[in-house]
Design a protein around this motif. Structure first.
Motif, PDB file in Angstrom:
ATOM      1  N   MET A  42      26.303 -10.948 -19.557  1.00  0.00           N
ATOM      2  CA  MET A  42      26.779 -11.300 -20.890  1.00  0.00           C
ATOM      3  C   MET A  42      26.075 -10.471 -21.966  1.00  0.00           C
ATOM      4  SD  MET A  42      29.254 -13.510 -21.016  1.00  0.00           S
ATOM      5  CE  MET A  42      29.090 -14.227 -22.650  1.00  0.00           C
ATOM      6  N   ARG A  43      24.786 -10.232 -21.783  1.00  0.00           N
ATOM      7  CA  ARG A  43      24.009  -9.513 -22.790  1.00  0.00           C
ATOM      8  C   ARG A  43      23.910  -8.017 -22.496  1.00  0.00           C
ATOM      9  NH1 ARG A  43      21.553 -12.903 -26.229  1.00  0.00           N
ATOM     10  NH2 ARG A  43      21.397 -15.106 -25.657  1.00  0.00           N
ATOM     11  N   ARG A  44      24.601  -7.549 -21.430  1.00  0.00           N
ATOM     12  CA  ARG A  44      24.659  -6.129 -21.075  1.00  0.00           C
ATOM     13  C   ARG A  44      23.255  -5.540 -20.911  1.00  0.00           C
ATOM     14  NH1 ARG A  44      29.964  -4.375 -21.825  1.00  0.00           N
ATOM     15  NH2 ARG A  44      29.240  -2.269 -21.323  1.00  0.00           N
ATOM     16  N   ARG A  45      22.417  -6.222 -20.142  1.00  0.00           N
ATOM     17  CA  ARG A  45      21.067  -5.727 -19.863  1.00  0.00           C
ATOM     18  C   ARG A  45      21.071  -5.097 -18.463  1.00  0.00           C
ATOM     19  NH1 ARG A  45      19.058 -10.944 -21.600  1.00  0.00           N
ATOM     20  NH2 ARG A  45      18.297 -11.249 -19.473  1.00  0.00           N
ATOM     21  N   PHE A  46      21.142  -3.769 -18.432  1.00  0.00           N
ATOM     22  CA  PHE A  46      21.265  -3.056 -17.154  1.00  0.00           C
ATOM     23  C   PHE A  46      20.116  -2.094 -16.886  1.00  0.00           C
ATOM     24  CE2 PHE A  46      25.733  -3.708 -18.649  1.00  0.00           C
ATOM     25  CZ  PHE A  46      26.016  -4.752 -17.793  1.00  0.00           C
ATOM     26  N   ASP A  47      19.183  -1.956 -17.827  1.00  0.00           N
ATOM     27  CA  ASP A  47      18.067  -1.040 -17.627  1.00  0.00           C
ATOM     28  C   ASP A  47      17.109  -1.616 -16.595  1.00  0.00           C
ATOM     29  OD1 ASP A  47      19.067   0.705 -19.494  1.00  0.00           O
ATOM     30  OD2 ASP A  47      17.984  -0.222 -21.164  1.00  0.00           O
ATOM     31  N   GLU A  48      16.709  -0.772 -15.633  1.00  0.00           N
ATOM     32  CA  GLU A  48      15.806  -1.197 -14.572  1.00  0.00           C
ATOM     33  C   GLU A  48      14.689  -0.174 -14.438  1.00  0.00           C
ATOM     34  OE1 GLU A  48      18.236  -1.651 -11.148  1.00  0.00           O
ATOM     35  OE2 GLU A  48      18.918  -3.663 -11.694  1.00  0.00           O
ATOM     36  N   PRO A  49      13.525  -0.575 -13.909  1.00  0.00           N
ATOM     37  CA  PRO A  49      12.417   0.375 -13.726  1.00  0.00           C
ATOM     38  C   PRO A  49      12.824   1.535 -12.823  1.00  0.00           C
ATOM     39  CG  PRO A  49      11.684  -1.889 -13.411  1.00  0.00           C
ATOM     40  CD  PRO A  49      13.169  -1.939 -13.487  1.00  0.00           C
ATOM     41  N   LYS A  50      12.166   2.667 -13.016  1.00  0.00           N
ATOM     42  CA  LYS A  50      12.488   3.870 -12.257  1.00  0.00           C
ATOM     43  C   LYS A  50      11.555   4.030 -11.064  1.00  0.00           C
ATOM     44  CE  LYS A  50      15.495   4.826 -15.457  1.00  0.00           C
ATOM     45  NZ  LYS A  50      16.943   4.633 -15.225  1.00  0.00           N
ATOM     46  N   GLY A  51      11.947   4.915 -10.149  1.00  0.00           N
ATOM     47  CA  GLY A  51      11.111   5.245  -9.020  1.00  0.00           C
ATOM     48  C   GLY A  51      11.209   4.241  -7.893  1.00  0.00           C
ATOM     49  N   ALA A  52      10.422   4.509  -6.819  1.00  0.00           N
ATOM     50  CA  ALA A  52      10.454   3.642  -5.639  1.00  0.00           C
ATOM     51  C   ALA A  52       9.960   2.240  -5.965  1.00  0.00           C
ATOM     52  CB  ALA A  52       9.606   4.264  -4.518  1.00  0.00           C
ATOM     53  N   VAL A  53       8.899   2.142  -6.765  1.00  0.00           N
ATOM     54  CA  VAL A  53       8.375   0.826  -7.135  1.00  0.00           C
ATOM     55  C   VAL A  53       9.384   0.089  -7.997  1.00  0.00           C
ATOM     56  CG1 VAL A  53       6.539  -0.383  -8.358  1.00  0.00           C
ATOM     57  CG2 VAL A  53       5.998   1.596  -6.940  1.00  0.00           C
ATOM     58  N   ALA A  62       0.835  -1.214   0.000  1.00  0.00           N
ATOM     59  CA  ALA A  62       0.000   0.000   0.000  1.00  0.00           C
ATOM     60  C   ALA A  62       0.865   1.258   0.000  1.00  0.00           C
ATOM     61  CB  ALA A  62      -0.925  -0.012   1.214  1.00  0.00           C
ATOM     62  N   ALA A  63       1.978   1.224   0.743  1.00  0.00           N
ATOM     63  CA  ALA A  63       2.879   2.380   0.752  1.00  0.00           C
ATOM     64  C   ALA A  63       3.487   2.605  -0.628  1.00  0.00           C
ATOM     65  CB  ALA A  63       3.980   2.171   1.796  1.00  0.00           C
ATOM     66  N   LEU A  64       3.886   1.531  -1.319  1.00  0.00           N
ATOM     67  CA  LEU A  64       4.420   1.678  -2.672  1.00  0.00           C
ATOM     68  C   LEU A  64       3.350   2.176  -3.635  1.00  0.00           C
ATOM     69  CD1 LEU A  64       6.615  -1.549  -2.943  1.00  0.00           C
ATOM     70  CD2 LEU A  64       7.416   0.810  -2.807  1.00  0.00           C
ATOM     71  N   THR A  65       2.124   1.735  -3.441  1.00  0.00           N
ATOM     72  CA  THR A  65       1.033   2.195  -4.302  1.00  0.00           C
ATOM     73  C   THR A  65       0.811   3.691  -4.137  1.00  0.00           C
ATOM     74  OG1 THR A  65      -0.018   0.017  -4.118  1.00  0.00           O
ATOM     75  CG2 THR A  65      -1.392   1.846  -4.894  1.00  0.00           C
ATOM     76  N   ALA A  81      12.647   0.425  -8.013  1.00  0.00           N
ATOM     77  CA  ALA A  81      13.769  -0.035  -7.184  1.00  0.00           C
ATOM     78  C   ALA A  81      13.390  -1.288  -6.405  1.00  0.00           C
ATOM     79  CB  ALA A  81      14.206   1.083  -6.237  1.00  0.00           C
ATOM     80  N   SER A  82      12.168  -1.319  -5.893  1.00  0.00           N
ATOM     81  CA  SER A  82      11.731  -2.501  -5.142  1.00  0.00           C
ATOM     82  C   SER A  82      11.618  -3.714  -6.051  1.00  0.00           C
ATOM     83  CB  SER A  82      10.388  -2.214  -4.454  1.00  0.00           C
ATOM     84  OG  SER A  82      10.513  -1.167  -3.508  1.00  0.00           O
ATOM     85  N   LEU A  83      11.076  -3.533  -7.252  1.00  0.00           N
ATOM     86  CA  LEU A  83      10.955  -4.652  -8.177  1.00  0.00           C
ATOM     87  C   LEU A  83      12.333  -5.162  -8.593  1.00  0.00           C
ATOM     88  CD1 LEU A  83       8.049  -3.380 -10.457  1.00  0.00           C
ATOM     89  CD2 LEU A  83       7.935  -5.156  -8.710  1.00  0.00           C
ATOM     90  N   ALA A  84      13.280  -4.239  -8.809  1.00  0.00           N
ATOM     91  CA  ALA A  84      14.624  -4.660  -9.202  1.00  0.00           C
ATOM     92  C   ALA A  84      15.321  -5.416  -8.085  1.00  0.00           C
ATOM     93  CB  ALA A  84      15.448  -3.442  -9.602  1.00  0.00           C
ATOM     94  N   ALA A  85      14.982  -5.089  -6.832  1.00  0.00           N
ATOM     95  CA  ALA A  85      15.627  -5.751  -5.696  1.00  0.00           C
ATOM     96  C   ALA A  85      15.018  -7.113  -5.389  1.00  0.00           C
ATOM     97  CB  ALA A  85      15.530  -4.856  -4.459  1.00  0.00           C
ATOM     98  N   LEU A  86      13.876  -7.432  -5.989  1.00  0.00           N
ATOM     99  CA  LEU A  86      13.233  -8.723  -5.736  1.00  0.00           C
ATOM    100  C   LEU A  86      13.871  -9.795  -6.610  1.00  0.00           C
ATOM    101  CD1 LEU A  86       9.536  -7.561  -5.361  1.00  0.00           C
ATOM    102  CD2 LEU A  86      10.799  -8.933  -3.699  1.00  0.00           C
TER     103      LEU A  86
END
Length: 695
Positions: free
Chosen positions: A451-462, A412-415, A464-469
């Motif tokens: 290997m495939r140089r895929r470093f793009d991650e979603p932005k914002g607080a949500v 709910a806080a992320l929402t 960052a949380s999704l990337a950390a999961l």
């Protein structure tokens, strides 16, 4: 730097108890420079550096059984003696359960046991030497002793995946010098070595036992209060004599200009909950918490509270206001240290050589400005976020323990932060995937990303949380590494995945939280060395073993609630009798740090581009100079690049230059050439391959 060093040889030498050291060049005895012998051959131990008398204790049972404790330890001599007898039987955990921050070394006959800590702030290193094993609490002395070259594989992993143990393994920047993992001890028997864990491992076959939240918070309070009390009980130190007045300067300004801390005990007071908790606990506990009468500020026994006010970058007005409200406590003496553009990150990159590289090298001068106005014993709140906060991956742990209802509040806080109705489904889906993903698959996925140089991650607080999961993720500097360097780290991860069929023995959230803590503790150790003020000791009670253990016992359901850290620390203060906290206490604030880093990078862009004109990192095959120079110019122009990744690159380049520019060695009995990295860095391709080998 302060460290201890010794070795365990394969055979006893016929030397007296008062002598120690091997025979070096020209018959000279080989021993550390500036050392104090704690015990002699056949397995000698030295303390090196400016240790205080009360920081080094040796307790003997007899000539062949003794224990040395270096640091702040709350155990009495009798407790140390009992611990020695228990350790002779093989039990080790109790050696790490006394309050304080210390390193314990036990000698029982020819068996030597050296205990590391749980966080990694007081690590232990070892290296093969002369048919036996040398060990130390610093890596550079062992690298000097063995004339070790750089381990390019470790440096590549440090940039590509700094929080992934499978990539870093037990290596260090020096080839052949190994690190003992947090929560483990080094056991030496007549030169042979063994790594033994001293913490119990929880079973993954059943859900974690339900802990009582109130009891868990009480345990955190007791551990934190005891950690502060043991430091208050230590003898007070007056750091040298003031040579005399300087026209136009008061006593405090004179001390700061000469790099002399104030006698007594003080604390940071940033306005945040961690430093405020320590300052109020230290000021409120019985005894004499602050400065000494007749020395320095004339504030009597009031605790010296230091607040840093960055005049070059705004955004911390609310925190400064809260710090001022906390400093109204009559047992606090408040000092505000102001900083202009010359204290921004990257503004001053001159400094001493540290044992290892770390991103805090780019902010060391900024911290030194604040610490120079501090006390001889200074409390900091470092580590509180890492031991108390919930890593986003802990949401998967809740699913593994069938506690789905506790996901409601954090989701709910992320929402609310994102404003999208799709957030709950995205977060729940990511947590569910992680809970069902084996550790091996997580490592293989990271290897594929590199290997495939895929470093793009979603932005914002949500985002960052999704990337950390996930079990493992690339470091912020990985995008600027060469393809060869990324390929080498990918091979390491694939090898680690092949060996990790059973996983790390922990849930993903717990595992990720421990790796983040180890990363932070290692960087704090670098910061202590880079920003060191002579005769000053920095204390980080949140990284003490007993505090870390108490925080790990907090139930997941309590930890994942928004504002959990502030709530726990508020309860800790209430239990200690402190209830009058200013409004907004505990409100998180990260924007000012990011703004300071971006402003400092913009102002220092030209000098940083010059630093990477002919970088040593390019000679080592880790980066291409033009790629890094382009990234620095784009970041200075305001492009949304990961600033912490650039800090990793700049700090590692600085560390390499300082290492190669040093003269001399940590040892006597060797010629000047007998030091780490004797041949320097030879520009060549394929340099990484020599550093990649099975651990």
């Amino acid at each position: 730097m302060r460290w201890l060093v010794g070795w365990s040889s394969t055979a006893a030498r016929a030397l007296g108890a008062e002598t120690a050291g091997a025979t070096g060049y020209d018959g000279e005895t080989l021993r550390p420079v500036g050392s104090h012998l704690l015990w002699g051959d056949p397995d000698p131990l030295w303390a090196v550096g400016d240790w205080r008398p009360d920081e080094v204790r040796v307790v003997h049972a007899d000539a062949q059984n003794r224990i040395a404790v270096l640091g702040i330890c709350g155990a009495s001599d009798e407790e140390l003696r009992r611990g020695l007898f228990t350790a002779r039987g093989g039990a080790l955990r109790h050696l790490t359960a006394w309050p304080g921050s210390y390193t314990a070394v036990v000698q029982a006959g020819r068996r030597i046991t050296v205990c590391g800590d749980l966080a990694g702030a007081r690590p232990v290193f070892h290296a093969p030497w002369e048919g036996g094993t040398a060990y130390a609490t610093a890596a550079l002395p062992l690298a000097d002793l063995t004339e070790a070259n750089l381990d390019f594989g470790h440096l590549a992993a440090l940039l590509a995946a700094p929080e992934v143990p499978a990539a870093l393994r037990d290596t260090t920047p020096y080839e052949g010098v190994r690190r003992v993992a947090p929560g483990h001890a080094l056991v030496l028997r007549a030169g042979t070595r063994e790594i033994a864990g001293y913490e119990p491992v929880a079973s993954l076959a059943v859900a974690a036992p339900t802990a009582d939240p109130d009891r868990a918070v009480d345990a955190v309070r007791d551990a934190l209060v005891e950690a502060v009390r043991v430091r208050l009980a230590a003898p007070r130190h007056v750091p040298g004599l003031d040579p005399g007045p300087v026209p136009g300067m008061g006593p405090a300004e004179r001390r700061a200009a000469r790099g002399m801390p104030v006698p007594g005990i003080g604390a940071d007071l940033s306005g945040g909950p961690a430093s405020g908790t320590l300052a109020l606990l230290a000021a409120g506990l019985p005894g004499r918490p602050g400065t000494l009468l007749g020395h320095g500020t004339g504030a009597g026994e009031r605790l010296l509270a230091v607040t840093f006010n960055d005049l070059a970058v705004g955004g911390r007005e609310a925190e400064l206001e809260r710090a001022g409200a906390l400093a109204a406590n009559p047992r606090l003496h408040h000092v505000v240290v102001t900083g202009a553009e010359d204290t921004l990150p990257y503004a001053d990159l001159d400094g001493p050589l540290t044992d290892e590289p770390g991103p805090s090298l780019v902010t060391a001068a900024r911290h030194r400005t604040r610490l120079a106005a501090g006390s001889a014993d200074h409390f900091t709140g470092h580590g509180a976020r890492q031991v108390l906060d919930a890593h986003p991956a802990r949401l998967a742990d809740l699913l593994l323990d069938r506690q789905r209802r506790h996901l409601v509040r954090p989701v709910a806080a992320l929402t609310r932060a994102d404003g999208s109705v799709l957030v709950p489904a995205r977060v729940y889906g990511a947590a569910r995937r992680l809970s069902r993903t084996p550790y091996r698959s997580g490592l293989e996925a990271l290897a594929e990303r590199l290997m495939r140089r895929r470093f793009d991650e979603p932005k914002g607080a949500v985002g960052a949380s999704l990337a950390a999961l996930t079990w493992a993720r690339p470091g912020p500097a990985a995008r600027w590494l060469t393809g060869e360097a990324l390929a080498e780290v990918s091979v390491l991860l694939q090898t680690g995945a092949d060996r990790a069929a059973g996983g790390p023995g922990q849930r993903p959230g717990e595992f990720r939280a421990r790796t983040v803590l180890a990363r932070h503790a290692a960087d704090l150790r670098v910061l202590e060395q880079a920003a060191e003020v002579r005769s000053q000791r920095l204390h980080a009670p949140f990284l003490d073993n007993q505090v870390v253990r108490a925080c790990r016992d907090l139930p997941e359901a309590l930890r994942v609630k928004p504002g959990a850290r502030a709530a726990v620390l508020r309860t800790v203060l209430e239990g200690a009798g402190v209830t009058d906290l200013p409004p907004g206490w505990g409100t998180p604030s990260h924007a000012s740090s990011a703004a300071a880093a971006r402003t400092g990078l913009r102002l220092a862009a030209d000098s940083l581009v010059d630093l990477f004109d002919t970088p040593l990192l390019a000679d080592a095959g880790l980066v291409e100079a033009r790629v890094v120079r382009k990234a620095l110019r784009e970041a200075a122009a305001g492009e949304p690049l990961p600033l912490d990744g650039l800090a990793d690159l700049v700090s590692l380049e600085l560390w390499l230059r300082r290492l190669l520019a040093r003269r001399g060695t940590c040892w006597t009995g060797t010629p000047a050439r007998a030091r780490a990295v004797p041949a320097g860095i030879a520009p060549q391709r394929g340099a990484l391959r020599a550093g990649v080998r099975p651990s």
